[in-house]
Design a protein around this motif. Sequence first.
Motif, PDB file in Angstrom:
ATOM      1  N   THR A 159      31.466  34.353  27.579  1.00  0.00           N
ATOM      2  CA  THR A 159      32.107  35.652  27.770  1.00  0.00           C
ATOM      3  C   THR A 159      33.574  35.480  27.413  1.00  0.00           C
ATOM      4  O   THR A 159      34.295  34.724  28.081  1.00  0.00           O
ATOM      5  CB  THR A 159      31.974  36.130  29.224  1.00  0.00           C
ATOM      6  OG1 THR A 159      30.588  36.144  29.600  1.00  0.00           O
ATOM      7  CG2 THR A 159      32.566  37.517  29.385  1.00  0.00           C
ATOM      8  N   LEU A 160      33.999  36.154  26.358  1.00  0.00           N
ATOM      9  CA  LEU A 160      35.372  36.040  25.863  1.00  0.00           C
ATOM     10  C   LEU A 160      36.126  37.333  26.160  1.00  0.00           C
ATOM     11  O   LEU A 160      35.630  38.422  25.869  1.00  0.00           O
ATOM     12  CB  LEU A 160      35.386  35.763  24.358  1.00  0.00           C
ATOM     13  CG  LEU A 160      34.528  34.591  23.862  1.00  0.00           C
ATOM     14  CD1 LEU A 160      34.592  34.511  22.335  1.00  0.00           C
ATOM     15  CD2 LEU A 160      34.987  33.275  24.492  1.00  0.00           C
ATOM     16  N   ARG A 161      37.316  37.204  26.714  1.00  0.00           N
ATOM     17  CA  ARG A 161      38.136  38.375  27.059  1.00  0.00           C
ATOM     18  C   ARG A 161      39.536  38.158  26.499  1.00  0.00           C
ATOM     19  O   ARG A 161      40.073  37.050  26.609  1.00  0.00           O
ATOM     20  CB  ARG A 161      38.198  38.552  28.580  1.00  0.00           C
ATOM     21  CG  ARG A 161      36.831  38.528  29.280  1.00  0.00           C
ATOM     22  CD  ARG A 161      37.010  38.408  30.790  1.00  0.00           C
ATOM     23  NE  ARG A 161      35.740  38.260  31.503  1.00  0.00           N
ATOM     24  CZ  ARG A 161      35.139  37.093  31.728  1.00  0.00           C
ATOM     25  NH1 ARG A 161      35.678  35.967  31.272  1.00  0.00           N
ATOM     26  NH2 ARG A 161      33.998  37.049  32.395  1.00  0.00           N
ATOM     27  N   PHE A 162      40.133  39.217  25.950  1.00  0.00           N
ATOM     28  CA  PHE A 162      41.440  39.088  25.300  1.00  0.00           C
ATOM     29  C   PHE A 162      42.389  40.160  25.811  1.00  0.00           C
ATOM     30  O   PHE A 162      42.063  41.353  25.788  1.00  0.00           O
ATOM     31  CB  PHE A 162      41.289  39.176  23.786  1.00  0.00           C
ATOM     32  CG  PHE A 162      40.455  38.056  23.213  1.00  0.00           C
ATOM     33  CD1 PHE A 162      41.055  36.895  22.764  1.00  0.00           C
ATOM     34  CD2 PHE A 162      39.066  38.162  23.177  1.00  0.00           C
ATOM     35  CE1 PHE A 162      40.283  35.850  22.267  1.00  0.00           C
ATOM     36  CE2 PHE A 162      38.293  37.123  22.676  1.00  0.00           C
ATOM     37  CZ  PHE A 162      38.906  35.958  22.217  1.00  0.00           C
ATOM     38  N   GLY A 163      43.551  39.719  26.294  1.00  0.00           N
ATOM     39  CA  GLY A 163      44.521  40.644  26.851  1.00  0.00           C
ATOM     40  C   GLY A 163      45.942  40.165  26.687  1.00  0.00           C
ATOM     41  O   GLY A 163      46.329  39.728  25.602  1.00  0.00           O
ATOM     42  N   HIS A 164      46.694  40.147  27.772  1.00  0.00           N
ATOM     43  CA  HIS A 164      48.146  40.018  27.688  1.00  0.00           C
ATOM     44  C   HIS A 164      48.687  39.015  28.708  1.00  0.00           C
ATOM     45  O   HIS A 164      47.983  38.606  29.633  1.00  0.00           O
ATOM     46  CB  HIS A 164      48.779  41.389  27.931  1.00  0.00           C
ATOM     47  CG  HIS A 164      48.238  42.461  27.051  1.00  0.00           C
ATOM     48  ND1 HIS A 164      48.806  42.811  25.854  1.00  0.00           N
ATOM     49  CD2 HIS A 164      47.131  43.261  27.197  1.00  0.00           C
ATOM     50  CE1 HIS A 164      48.098  43.781  25.299  1.00  0.00           C
ATOM     51  NE2 HIS A 164      47.073  44.075  26.083  1.00  0.00           N
ATOM     52  N   ASP A 165      49.978  38.686  28.540  1.00  0.00           N
ATOM     53  CA  ASP A 165      50.619  37.777  29.492  1.00  0.00           C
ATOM     54  C   ASP A 165      50.567  38.332  30.909  1.00  0.00           C
ATOM     55  O   ASP A 165      50.391  37.589  31.875  1.00  0.00           O
ATOM     56  CB  ASP A 165      52.062  37.487  29.078  1.00  0.00           C
ATOM     57  CG  ASP A 165      52.855  38.742  28.707  1.00  0.00           C
ATOM     58  OD1 ASP A 165      52.571  39.830  29.245  1.00  0.00           O
ATOM     59  OD2 ASP A 165      53.766  38.634  27.865  1.00  0.00           O
ATOM     60  N   GLY A 166      50.720  39.659  31.032  1.00  0.00           N
ATOM     61  CA  GLY A 166      50.698  40.295  32.340  1.00  0.00           C
ATOM     62  C   GLY A 166      49.340  40.293  33.002  1.00  0.00           C
ATOM     63  O   GLY A 166      49.194  40.782  34.136  1.00  0.00           O
ATOM     64  N   ASN A 167      48.332  39.757  32.322  1.00  0.00           N
ATOM     65  CA  ASN A 167      47.005  39.589  32.917  1.00  0.00           C
ATOM     66  C   ASN A 167      46.710  38.128  33.206  1.00  0.00           C
ATOM     67  O   ASN A 167      46.074  37.798  34.203  1.00  0.00           O
ATOM     68  CB  ASN A 167      45.931  40.153  31.988  1.00  0.00           C
ATOM     69  CG  ASN A 167      46.250  41.557  31.507  1.00  0.00           C
ATOM     70  OD1 ASN A 167      46.399  41.788  30.309  1.00  0.00           O
ATOM     71  ND2 ASN A 167      46.394  42.490  32.429  1.00  0.00           N
ATOM     72  N   VAL A 168      47.194  37.243  32.344  1.00  0.00           N
ATOM     73  CA  VAL A 168      47.005  35.810  32.577  1.00  0.00           C
ATOM     74  C   VAL A 168      47.760  35.372  33.833  1.00  0.00           C
ATOM     75  O   VAL A 168      47.241  34.598  34.649  1.00  0.00           O
ATOM     76  CB  VAL A 168      47.473  34.986  31.358  1.00  0.00           C
ATOM     77  CG1 VAL A 168      47.408  33.489  31.664  1.00  0.00           C
ATOM     78  CG2 VAL A 168      46.623  35.303  30.130  1.00  0.00           C
ATOM     79  N   ILE A 169      48.987  35.866  34.008  1.00  0.00           N
ATOM     80  CA  ILE A 169      49.821  35.419  35.127  1.00  0.00           C
ATOM     81  C   ILE A 169      49.187  35.743  36.489  1.00  0.00           C
ATOM     82  O   ILE A 169      49.058  34.844  37.335  1.00  0.00           O
ATOM     83  CB  ILE A 169      51.241  36.009  35.027  1.00  0.00           C
ATOM     84  CG1 ILE A 169      51.962  35.410  33.806  1.00  0.00           C
ATOM     85  CG2 ILE A 169      52.036  35.725  36.290  1.00  0.00           C
ATOM     86  CD1 ILE A 169      53.301  36.058  33.511  1.00  0.00           C
ATOM     87  N   PRO A 170      48.773  36.981  36.759  1.00  0.00           N
ATOM     88  CA  PRO A 170      48.128  37.228  38.058  1.00  0.00           C
ATOM     89  C   PRO A 170      46.788  36.523  38.207  1.00  0.00           C
ATOM     90  O   PRO A 170      46.385  36.179  39.324  1.00  0.00           O
ATOM     91  CB  PRO A 170      47.979  38.757  38.105  1.00  0.00           C
ATOM     92  CG  PRO A 170      48.079  39.208  36.697  1.00  0.00           C
ATOM     93  CD  PRO A 170      48.978  38.238  36.007  1.00  0.00           C
ATOM     94  N   LEU A 171      46.097  36.292  37.097  1.00  0.00           N
ATOM     95  CA  LEU A 171      44.835  35.548  37.170  1.00  0.00           C
ATOM     96  C   LEU A 171      45.092  34.126  37.646  1.00  0.00           C
ATOM     97  O   LEU A 171      44.373  33.613  38.516  1.00  0.00           O
ATOM     98  CB  LEU A 171      44.143  35.541  35.806  1.00  0.00           C
ATOM     99  CG  LEU A 171      42.831  34.746  35.725  1.00  0.00           C
ATOM    100  CD1 LEU A 171      41.786  35.321  36.667  1.00  0.00           C
ATOM    101  CD2 LEU A 171      42.310  34.713  34.287  1.00  0.00           C
ATOM    102  N   LEU A 172      46.109  33.479  37.095  1.00  0.00           N
ATOM    103  CA  LEU A 172      46.461  32.129  37.535  1.00  0.00           C
ATOM    104  C   LEU A 172      46.804  32.119  39.020  1.00  0.00           C
ATOM    105  O   LEU A 172      46.431  31.197  39.750  1.00  0.00           O
ATOM    106  CB  LEU A 172      47.658  31.612  36.732  1.00  0.00           C
ATOM    107  CG  LEU A 172      47.429  31.294  35.254  1.00  0.00           C
ATOM    108  CD1 LEU A 172      48.763  31.014  34.569  1.00  0.00           C
ATOM    109  CD2 LEU A 172      46.496  30.107  35.091  1.00  0.00           C
TER     110      LEU A 172
END
Length: 425
Positions: free
Chosen positions: A327-340
Amino acid sequence: MKNLRIKTLAFILATCGLGVSAQTTFEEISADLNKAGGVYLAYPKVEAKQTPAPKGYKPFYVSHYGRHGSRYLLGDRDYLWIIQLMQKADSVNGLTPLGKDVLKRLTLVWQEVQGRAGDLTPLGVRQHQGIAERMTKNFPEVFRGKRSVSARSTVVYRCAMSMAAFGDRLKGLNPQLDISYEMSEKYMSYLNYHTNRSNAFTHGEKGPWVEEYRKFEEQQVKPDRLVSTLFSNADFIRCEVNPNNLMWGLYWIAVDMQDIETPVSFYDIFTAREMFDLWQCVNYRFYIGNANPLASKGIVMANAKSLVENIIESADAAIKDRSIAATLRFGHDGNVIPLLALLQIENFDVAVAGPSEVYKHWCDFKATPMASNVQIVFFENKKGDVLVKFLHNEKEVHIPVKTDNWPYYHWNEVRDYYQKRLAGM
């Protein structure tokens, strides 16, 4: 007793990581000014090696969230207003020799960037191709044979183009894969989600942190030296030049050069201290806007809640249906940061107060450079026991779940941990 303390400390470091990688220093940035670009840092070279899976375990599924690759600045205006300002100064003999040289460089850069505002750059394409290649190389069993891959992106074109670059390379290396591509508002509820409460807190004009930040930025941004090296006409500076705006504008152009093709640099017009001070401002704003600042009480980090729910649901589906490879998902820095932060990978959920303290504990370019990604790789043995390991920018990382075989964790324990964490939000 001394040996016991040493062993205890070693265990804590091994199991929790203590987030050392999230810290940074002036020395680190001055040694590589590209890092002063924060989230504009081009995807770093991958040198980490994968720890072999425990005996009898093989990979069967990858869950992924990736930021788009390197891009141009978001507006043509970001380049054009500075070019026009310097051209106007040049027409009245108001540029220094360095200023004239900078104008020539900007004019050269303009030839590449004009009309490409916010677009994925060729380097951005290559970054995602490389990540796809290494994913195939590291976990070949996942992509072997007639298996399916779901690829979805936000409705921003650079994300869709990143998805295409990634998927095309994956398909080229594994021709039997069936990859479905989607760019739709339908999936924005987890690919790029922000609550109203979070938006109120992070608002750049009305947020509760804004006044403190304004004072901090006043202390950090000192443009007079820079302006005096570029402009020679004091009357022109007084009437035409906003020193702060000029410094910030040149900063953004300078740090984005690592992401485009034109081989020009602007770092020579800044001192290392100026770059570090500007970066601290940027780093703080990204921390406030996307991570887990102390004053937010977790509401910003909670923007990733629906994404983590999707990760769990998709994994459950892949465990039941072994035709699903990834499952591949592509978005933005503002999504990676809260995920971390929500996943508590290393120390990216650290809660800090005060803009001058953040860089000591949290770092944007380590969290989410261009093409940053989080991968969760699933392994299984013949008894049906499922293990997972977490990768951040293709490096094995820690999460706060007990394990006797890091970087591998039992999926059932990981799933239970995050479901309880989600339920408490």
